[in-house]
Each structure stands twice: as structure tokens, then as C-alpha cells.
Design a protein around this motif. Structure first.
Motif, mmCIF file in Angstrom:
data_model
loop_
_atom_site.group_PDB
_atom_site.id
_atom_site.type_symbol
_atom_site.label_atom_id
_atom_site.label_comp_id
_atom_site.label_asym_id
_atom_site.label_seq_id
_atom_site.Cartn_x
_atom_site.Cartn_y
_atom_site.Cartn_z
ATOM 1 N N ARG A 166 -6.520 -7.323 -1.839
ATOM 2 C CA ARG A 166 -5.204 -6.221 -2.576
ATOM 3 C C ARG A 166 -4.596 -8.028 -2.176
ATOM 4 N N SER A 167 -4.443 -8.134 -0.832
ATOM 5 C CA SER A 167 -3.531 -9.303 -0.401
ATOM 6 C C SER A 167 -3.515 -11.085 -1.186
ATOM 7 N N GLY A 168 -5.306 -11.184 -0.590
ATOM 8 C CA GLY A 168 -5.763 -12.040 -1.673
ATOM 9 C C GLY A 168 -5.092 -12.242 -3.183
ATOM 10 N N THR A 169 -5.357 -11.147 -3.823
ATOM 11 C CA THR A 169 -5.110 -10.862 -5.424
ATOM 12 C C THR A 169 -3.006 -11.471 -5.426
ATOM 13 N N LEU A 193 -17.342 -0.651 -9.016
ATOM 14 C CA LEU A 193 -17.253 -1.011 -7.492
ATOM 15 C C LEU A 193 -15.823 -0.250 -7.297
ATOM 16 N N PRO A 194 -15.771 0.050 -6.371
ATOM 17 C CA PRO A 194 -14.495 0.947 -6.493
ATOM 18 C C PRO A 194 -13.104 0.026 -4.761
ATOM 19 N N CYS A 195 -14.098 -1.248 -4.735
ATOM 20 C CA CYS A 195 -12.910 -2.319 -4.116
ATOM 21 C C CYS A 195 -12.064 -3.063 -4.889
ATOM 22 N N GLY A 196 -12.335 -3.433 -6.304
ATOM 23 C CA GLY A 196 -12.119 -4.033 -7.134
ATOM 24 C C GLY A 196 -10.265 -3.022 -7.508
ATOM 25 N N GLU A 201 -4.730 -3.253 -8.170
ATOM 26 C CA GLU A 201 -3.350 -2.824 -8.347
ATOM 27 C C GLU A 201 -2.473 -3.871 -7.581
ATOM 28 N N ALA A 202 -3.034 -4.671 -6.757
ATOM 29 C CA ALA A 202 -1.694 -6.208 -6.754
ATOM 30 C C ALA A 202 -0.944 -6.629 -7.334
ATOM 31 N N TYR A 203 -2.691 -6.959 -8.172
ATOM 32 C CA TYR A 203 -2.480 -7.897 -9.754
ATOM 33 C C TYR A 203 -1.201 -7.412 -10.624
ATOM 34 N N GLN A 204 -1.350 -6.784 -10.928
ATOM 35 C CA GLN A 204 0.206 -4.391 -11.705
ATOM 36 C C GLN A 204 1.188 -4.843 -11.362
#
Length: 327
Positions: A166-169, A193-196, A201-204
Motif C-alpha cells: 500500500r505505502s509502496g504503491t 490474490l487478496p494482497c493486490g 486502493e492506494a493507486y486509486q
């Protein structure tokens, strides 16, 4: 030591005043150690009643002699992913220090029950599940709980270790915005894959804050899909000025796909990935990305299983932006 607890290699190392690696070399007879270190380790082994033989120790502690790395994926090709190789190598180092073997297994996405069968196999000391999902982890027998960990977040009852994507994205996409990009597309990971979801969310969120509109196409963490995704993105949104891919392999495919279309990178379209694999810096142009400390994550997961550490819940490792020529 109490009568209820069997001495471990960590106990021997602490009593001898040496590192775990040194204690392991002395106990197994493999590798260099000074005569003084050998004397101290052997004295600690005798004083603590440590059982150095893996098979004998397994009978005493009921821990088994093998750590299984189970990788969930649609096809067995998932085992060829460099990411899996990094996990396996790191876990093997941890297992070797504890005199435990390692085995690698493909768990078909269409046959998650095979994970349960693996978990019940003879001699299994622990299980590390890569690419976990809640349905898959639900198949793990209750008597193995406490001897299983996940690389990736899958279920609250299983200790999990993952990169903070999340923070990386967030960091990558904000960098693209800061450099003047506004029409940013994303190539995601596999939808199962749930991690995606955290990365999406971060991108949006960053796009919403910057006034942009999401442009998401599905990916599968492969080069081939990245090349096709680039063609799809430019056909659907020809004014796209940046592409962020949720894996470096996919991003390298995007570079290839854009090159085939005659699109200049970063002149026309900036490209960024996620992972900072070795090839990222060798691409032309060199790939902007964000780090994925796979070795630390896999080491922590394997140690949690083999050392029976109480690490319930999810542990996230930070991701750091690496700016190169592609963006």
C-alpha cells in the motif's frame, strides 16, 4: 533449562556466547569455527542436553524434519517465478541452521485441498504458504496451527509476513504525479490474490487526490502479460502518460510492448514497477520501482514456523522508492 522444554540451537549459541551460525557449524561439523568456539559450543551442548541430530530431536519435540514451501498458483509455472526462488533460498538458509530439510510444492488454485494433504504428510515440521488466500489457509488442519506461516496476508489466524505494498504503491504513484504525469494506468496482479487490493486502493486514492481517473488492466506478474497490457492500455487510453505495474517483470513487459508500438519511454510514457529485482537496473531505460524485501520476509516466516514464535497477525515490511530513468 526446565524439564518441560527441550534445548534449542539458540540456547546453545547463547550459552556458548557465539552466533547461531557458529553453533550450527560446530554441531553439524560443517564449516569453519575456531577451536575456542568449538570448545564452548560443545560444553554448552553437554550442559544443556541439546540433541543435535535432526531426526532424534524431531522425536523428542515432535517438530518434524522438513519445512515445506507451498506456492499457490494457477499452473506449476509459478514455481519458476524469481520471487519464489528468493523465498526458497532464504527459507533454506533458516532451515539449514536448524538442521531441517526444505521441500518446494505447487498448490493448484483449482485444488486447494492439496494444501491440506501436504500439511498432513509424514515428517512435516512446518509449512510456509506463498500467495495465500483465506480459502486455502482454511484447509490447514488445526493440529498444524502454530507451525504454519504465510508469505503474503491471507487469514487472521495464520501469522503472515508481507511487503507494505500500500505505502509502496503510494510512493511510486505520487512520484509519477510529482513529475507531471496525470493520466496514469495500472497493471494489477492476479485478481484472486487478496494482497493486490491494498495496492489498487492506494493507486486509486492518489489518482483521486490528483484529479486523475483510474485506468486499471489485470496482470499476472509475468513479462508476457506486461507486453500485452501495454498494447491494451494504449488502445483504450491513447493519451496515457505513465504506466505503473505491480511487479517488475510485468513492467519490463510493458517497456517491451511500448517499444513495439514506437512509444518513447519516458518521453511519451513513464513506466514504473514494484519489487526492484536485479534486472530492473539493467533495463533500457533502467526501471523506476520500489523495493520488496523478499529475503527478510521469507526469513521471518521460516523462523516463525521453525522456532514456534508467537507472531500472530500480519507483519508488514516497508518498501522504498528507487528512481531510475524510466520515470
Amino acid at each position: 533449562m526446565t524439564a518441560e522444554r527441550t534445548a534449542t540451537l539458540d540456547d546453545v549459541a547463547r550459552a556458548a556466547g557465539v552466533s547461531r551460525a557458529t553453533a550450527s557449524r560446530v554441531v553439524t561439523g560443517q564449516g569453519h569455527a575456531s577451536p575456542r568456539a568449538r570448545d564452548r559450543v560443545n560444553a554448552a551442548v553437554a550442559a544443556l542436553g541439546y540433541v543435535p541430530d535432526a531426526s532424534a530431536r524431531a522425536l523428542v519435540t515432535r517438530t518434524g524434519t522438513r519445512l515445506a514451501i507451498a506456492v499457490i498458483g494457477r499452473t506449476a509455472a509459478v514455481l519458476d517465478d524469481p520471487y519464489v526462488g528468493r523465498v526458497l533460498t532464504s527459507a533454506a538458509h533458516v532451515a539449514a541452521e536448524r538442521e531441517v530439510g526444505v521441500s518446494l510444492h505447487w498448490i493448484p488454485l483449482a485444488d486447494l485441498a492439496s494444501l491440506s494433504r501436504l500439511a498432513g504428510s509424514r515428517g512435516l515440521g512446518g509449512l510456509v504458504v506463498v500467495n495465500p488466500t483465506p480459502p486455502a489457509l482454511a484447509t490447514v488442519p488445526r493440529d498444524l496451527r502454530g507451525r504454519v506461516a504465510a508469505v503474503g496476508v491471507g487469514a487472521p489466524h495464520v501469522p503472515s509476513f508481507d511487503v507494505d505494498n500500500r505505502s509502496g504503491t503510494d510512493g511510486v504513484v505520487r512520484h509519477l504525479v510529482r513529475t507531471g504525469r496525470r493520466r496514469i494506468a495500472m497493471v494489477s496482479g492476479p485478481d484472486w490474490l487478496p494482497c493486490g487490493a491494498r495496492a489498487i486502493e492506494a493507486y486509486q486514492r492518489v489518482l483521486h487526490e490528483s484529479g486523475g481517473e483510474p485506468r486499471i488492466v489485470p496482470g499476472d506478474f509475468t513479462v508476457a502479460r506486461g507486453a500485452k497490457a501495454a498494447i491494451e492500455i494504449m488502445a483504450r487510453w491513447p493519451d496515457t502518460d505513465a504506466v505503473f505495474a505491480l511487479s517488475d517483470l510485468t513492467a519490463l513487459g510493458v517497456l517491451d510492448g511500448l517499444h513495439g508500438l514506437g512509444v518513447r519511454v519516458p518521453g511519451d510514457v513513464a513506466v514504473a514497477g514494484f519489487d526492484d529485482i536485479a534486472f530492473a537496473g539493467l533495463a533500457r531505460p533502467a526501471l523506476t520501482t520500489t523495493t520488496h524485501p523478499v529475503e527478510k520476509i521469507a526469513t521471518a516466516a521460516a523462523a516463525a514456523v521453525l522456532d514456534r514464535r508467537d507472531t500472530s497477525g500480519a507483519t508488514f515490511y516497508p518498501s522504498t522508492l528507487v528512481v531510475r530513468e524510466s520515470a
